[in-house]
Design an enzyme around this catalytic site. Sequence first.
Site, PDB file in Angstrom:
ATOM      1  N   SER A   1      23.688 -46.446 144.452  1.00 65.81           N
ATOM      2  CA  SER A   1      22.978 -47.487 143.697  1.00 65.81           C
ATOM      3  C   SER A   1      21.493 -47.473 144.066  1.00 65.81           C
ATOM      4  O   SER A   1      20.839 -46.446 143.914  1.00 65.81           O
ATOM      5  CB  SER A   1      23.650 -48.844 143.960  1.00 65.81           C
ATOM      6  OG  SER A   1      23.280 -49.800 142.997  1.00 65.81           O
TER       7      SER A   1
ATOM      8  N   ASP B   1      31.781 -48.398 135.463  1.00 66.72           N
ATOM      9  CA  ASP B   1      30.658 -49.082 136.105  1.00 66.72           C
ATOM     10  C   ASP B   1      30.018 -50.074 135.135  1.00 66.72           C
ATOM     11  O   ASP B   1      29.547 -49.683 134.063  1.00 66.72           O
ATOM     12  CB  ASP B   1      29.627 -48.042 136.555  1.00 66.72           C
ATOM     13  CG  ASP B   1      28.589 -48.593 137.521  1.00 66.72           C
ATOM     14  OD1 ASP B   1      28.346 -49.813 137.510  1.00 66.72           O
ATOM     15  OD2 ASP B   1      28.021 -47.794 138.292  1.00 66.72           O
TER      16      ASP B   1
ATOM     17  N   HIS C   1      31.517 -49.463 140.058  1.00 64.66           N
ATOM     18  CA  HIS C   1      30.208 -49.181 140.645  1.00 64.66           C
ATOM     19  C   HIS C   1      30.307 -48.683 142.083  1.00 64.66           C
ATOM     20  O   HIS C   1      29.307 -48.238 142.639  1.00 64.66           O
ATOM     21  CB  HIS C   1      29.347 -50.447 140.597  1.00 64.66           C
ATOM     22  CG  HIS C   1      27.923 -50.227 140.995  1.00 64.66           C
ATOM     23  ND1 HIS C   1      27.100 -49.328 140.354  1.00 64.66           N
ATOM     24  CD2 HIS C   1      27.177 -50.786 141.989  1.00 64.66           C
ATOM     25  CE1 HIS C   1      25.904 -49.341 140.918  1.00 64.66           C
ATOM     26  NE2 HIS C   1      25.924 -50.215 141.914  1.00 64.66           N
TER      27      HIS C   1
END
Length: 309
Positions: free
Chosen positions: A99, A233, A259
């Site tokens: 991320s 996600d 995610h």
Amino acid sequence: MESIEDVQHVVVHGHRRAYRMCGSGPALLLVHGLACDSSTWLEVMPTLAERFTVIAPDLLGHGQSDKPDADYSLGGYANGMRDLLTVLGIDKVTVVGHSFGGGVAMQFAYQFPDRTERVVLVATGGLGREVTPLIRFLTVPGSGLAIGAATSSPLRPVVSAAMRTLARLPVRATRDLGEVATIYEALADPAQRRAVQRVTSHVLNWHGQSVTMTDRSYLARLMPVLVIWGRDDVVIPASHADLAPTQVSDVHVLEDSGHFPHKDHPEKVARLVTEFVDSTEPAHYHRGRWRALLRRGGEYELESVTPSA
């Protein structure tokens, strides 16, 4: 070597940095995402530590690291990773970022190509504008006060328990709520909340991600890159994987994953990372190639350029 559960500390530039370190072999640097900490990697670390020296820091402003009024830009974090590795006596790494940590990983490779052997991007930021409104909300004036009220002690246990209950349901849209609950609890700390908002101010606005690395993705021709994403996600769309700098490697979009693919499928992610390292030669920095690629914006064949000092 310390166990995976142990958190160690070192002071760099006057600030205490927390990290986990285990295993032996070639070095892997694992960089967590926004408002998370090194514990996000706990499920993949045992397998990776069988082959690698694994370093998983808490970024400044996160976890058990200090949360000063400091530089929370991508460049600042890349510098911090370099300095931590230097203190630990580690020269080169394969850097793995999840991320926001993927953005840090790309920035690290961009700033320090001489210390980067490979890059692994896990559901990474920095490849497109789209991102969940929950993160964009952090850029709104007054959001800190709203989050402070929403994470107050009377509400926090109830909301956290509800999120974790929903996370156990067989519903794609709620699969990541267990991790979201951990982030929600972390944001109850005013110091971490301020730090996270400082981070978002550097890379986001209400319209989405304002900083991307796509204009420099051609530099990946000089470095192996692996991309891993979860098909479901809802934080950063898996379609961003199509924008990844993968001239020399592969994209793996995992089914039944959101995610946090390293949490949904830890053994598979560890295997993909291990196979990636085994099947690729580490990047070797050549200033002449780097210079030529920058000058021509990637519009040439690398083989036609003779490396020079």
